[in-house]
Design an enzyme around this catalytic site. Structure first.
Site, PDB file in Angstrom:
ATOM      1  N   ASP A 154       0.846  -1.185   0.000  1.00 14.14           N
ATOM      2  CA  ASP A 154       0.000   0.000   0.000  1.00 14.14           C
ATOM      3  C   ASP A 154       0.887   1.243   0.000  1.00 14.14           C
ATOM      4  OD1 ASP A 154       1.039  -0.020   2.518  1.00 14.14           O
ATOM      5  OD2 ASP A 154      -0.861  -0.212   3.574  1.00 14.14           O
ATOM      6  N   ASP A 156       1.721   4.711   2.035  1.00 11.62           N
ATOM      7  CA  ASP A 156       1.579   5.578   3.205  1.00 11.62           C
ATOM      8  C   ASP A 156       1.815   7.008   2.744  1.00 11.62           C
ATOM      9  OD1 ASP A 156       1.175   3.616   5.323  1.00 11.62           O
ATOM     10  OD2 ASP A 156       3.217   2.982   4.883  1.00 11.62           O
ATOM     11  N   ASP A 209      -3.111   4.775   3.027  1.00 14.44           N
ATOM     12  CA  ASP A 209      -3.269   5.211   4.416  1.00 14.44           C
ATOM     13  C   ASP A 209      -2.910   6.687   4.460  1.00 14.44           C
ATOM     14  OD1 ASP A 209      -3.921   2.656   5.067  1.00 14.44           O
ATOM     15  OD2 ASP A 209      -2.119   2.228   6.226  1.00 14.44           O
ATOM     16  N   TYR A 279       7.291  -9.989  11.577  1.00 15.74           N
ATOM     17  CA  TYR A 279       7.095  -8.643  11.033  1.00 15.74           C
ATOM     18  C   TYR A 279       5.713  -8.147  11.440  1.00 15.74           C
ATOM     19  CZ  TYR A 279       7.092  -4.749   7.718  1.00 15.74           C
ATOM     20  OH  TYR A 279       7.057  -3.498   7.156  1.00 15.74           O
TER      21      TYR A 279
END
Length: 565
Positions: A154, A156, A209, A279
């Protein structure tokens, strides 16, 4: 006489740097110096020496035995090439078309927030000249900002606005409505109660995001320098936290001596961490910024090392790191004394601030898991001349079903997908309290970050399976844990939007999707010397360490490799 040292090679043999920065040649020292392959690597950055190339310390024993350093160095290069090929096979690097799509999405978002900030300025009845001057921008951070994203990552992105744009009304209402009205935007929802409030949505299919930060300026430059104290004056705590990701990224990229090598190392480390189940900050492990600092730390101290050597050094460094000694980058101040809180079991300083550490949710269990995986990585990468070495072994998925006999099943469900997304995010943000409770009752719990779907449930759901080790308690009171954790979940929600069910299942009861090893296999290391017309293969002997003697020339036939000339 032994030294802590970094090793280098010239065309005749091996040299190494001693603390007084004097170059000494093995074959020209009288009396000869004794050296072994177990020397500790000097944590200080070695001086740059034109004409010399860095050598993996594990090669020194072979150099002393008279092996051709040029051949050994070429093997080291080929090992790096094989790792790059492995990365390509795993699609760790996005295609040019995917990169163009991401850039276009960021450009569109910048246009939207510029239009948004003009509307906000107009609604605030600012003078016309200030409305014209008003500006906001979008800055990327996280894996995309560091240039280590992959095809499925994704984005950020941080929305940075001026002093008159508020989070509650202008960001979460006006900008939200502007985005929701666009056909490219889907699945948009707000997360207002997080430590870093943000909007989540998809733009042209890419997950975004988007947090918000307010600067005390009338106009935010497109590429505003958030390391400049001028822009950080009098900002609120929420904006400060929102800015930390962008500021950390910029600091790391400035401090890394070779950005491309740093990016390659970080890509490998993140893939390893995800495959091995260590992670994810919300699950009590390291997140992206933690691994970025660790990778930059290794790159700073070995600026001339090859990629394969950096991998070896990375695991050796942190397998034996004296935690809780903090990790911090050169060019930054020594961090302050850390708290005795268990969250600081593995402290890592934020590179953009001398008084802050990367947010951590580490517990006793996750500390043990991370250390164990560092040690495994070191064991697999320390023997660099093994003819049967394969990078894929390092990245093998963690075998949860074989490792644990029992699991805590965490099933989260809601009436629709929108409610489920918000509910899962809320629960995950409080996972640490559940993990600590399970540790109190069971002693150890491995919170696997992998998410599954229970196909037998009609409602939209997400399921987690956390491994349990046998303990003195034969039976765990999971109903008590469920009730206790649900109280924690209800704090902040008048009526929880979803449902949660905890249960204990045996490994034999796990669905096939959990028990199957779905990790893709990588490629084997390539030992072929590119600039030589003859094919060479490893030759073994029982009289040398790791049974490696050297390379034997062949006629280049893959079918009959023993037909040497």
């Amino acid at each position: 006489m032994e030294f802590e040292t970094n090793y280098y090679s010239d065309t005749e043999g091996a040299v190494f740097w001693v603390p007084n920065q004097e170059a000494i040649h093995f074959r020209r020292v009288n009396p000869p110096l004794t050296c072994n392959s177990g020397l500790h690597i000097n944590p200080r950055r070695p001086p740059f020496c034109p004409g010399f190339s860095p050598v993996n310390p594990l090669l020194v024993g072979f150099l002393e035995l008279g092996f051709d350093p040029d051949v050994l160095m070429k093997m080291e290069v080929q090992r790096s090439i094989s790792l790059l090929q492995f990365m390509a096979d795993e699609r760790l690097v996005p295609s040019p078309e995917e990169e163009i799509k991401r850039r276009n999405v960021i450009a569109k978002l910048k246009q939207i927030v510029m239009h948004w900030v003009k509307r906000v300025a107009y609604q605030c009845q600012l003078p016309k000249n200030r409305v014209r001057a008003a500006s906001a921008t979008i800055l990327t951070f996280g894996s995309y900002g560091l240039g280590v994203h992959n095809s499925g990552s994704d984005i950020d992105a941080l929305c940075v606005g001026p002093y008159f744009a508020t989070m509650a009304e202008d960001f979460f209402v006006l900008l939200h409505n502007m985005l929701a009205s666009r056909p490219e935007v889907t699945e948009i929802h707000c997360i207002k109660d997080a430590k870093v409030p943000l909007m989540k949505f998809k733009f042209d299919g890419l997950s975004i995001d988007l947090p918000f930060a307010q600067l005390k300026v009338i106009s935010v430059p497109e590429n505003v320098d958030l390391l400049n104290p001028f822009f950080l004056r009098n900002i609120d705590d929420t904006s400060w936290r929102s800015l930390s990701g962008v500021r950390a990224n910029k600091s790391i990229l400035q401090l890394a001596p070779n950005v491309e090598l740093f990016q390659s190392l970080l890509r490998c480390v993140k893939l390893w961490a995800k495959r091995r189940g260590v992670y994810g900050n919300l699950h009590g492990f390291f997140g992206g910024v933690h691994f970025a600092v660790l990778a930059a730390f290794v790159c700073q101290r070995h600026p001339n090392a090859s990629l394969s050597l950096l991998i070896s050094i990375f695991f050796k460094t942190f397998a034996f790191w004296p935690w809780p000694r903090p990790v911090f980058l050169h060019g930054r101040m020594m961090p302050p004394t850390i708290s005795s809180d268990s969250r600081f079991l593995m402290p890592i300083q934020l590179p953009c601030s001398p008084n802050e550490y990367c947010h951590s949710n580490i517990t006793r269990s996750t500390f043990f898991r991370i250390r164990t995986e560092f040690l495994r990585g070191h064991a697999l990468t320390k023997d660099i001349l093994r003819p049967d070495f394969s990078w894929s072994i390092l990245f093998d998925p963690f075998p949860y079903a074989k490792k644990y006999a029992q699991f805590v099943k965490i099933c989260l469900s809601a009436s629709n997908q929108d409610e489920l997304r918000g509910w899962v995010g809320w629960v995950k943000s409080r996972f640490r309290s559940l993990l600590v409770k399970l540790e109190e009752l069971q002693g150890f719990c491995d919170p696997s970050p992998l998410e599954y779907v229970d196909v037998d449930l009609a409602a939209p759901n997400v399921v987690f399976y956390w491994g349990l080790q046998p303990s003195r308690r034969d039976v765990i009171d999971i109903d008590f844990v469920d009730e206790d954790f649900m109280k924690n979940m209800s704090n902040g929600y008048r009526v929880p939007p979803g449902r949660m069910k905890l249960s204990v299942v045996k490994a034999s009861q796990l669905p096939k999707s959990v028990t199957c090893n779905t990790g893709s296999k990588g490629v084997r290391a390539r030992w072929r010397i590119l600039d030589n017309s003859q094919r060479k293969i490893p030759v073994r002997t029982n009289s040398l360490p790791q049974e490696f003697a050297g390379l034997m020339a062949t006629n280049g036939s893959a079918e009959f490799p023993s037909a040497g000339v």
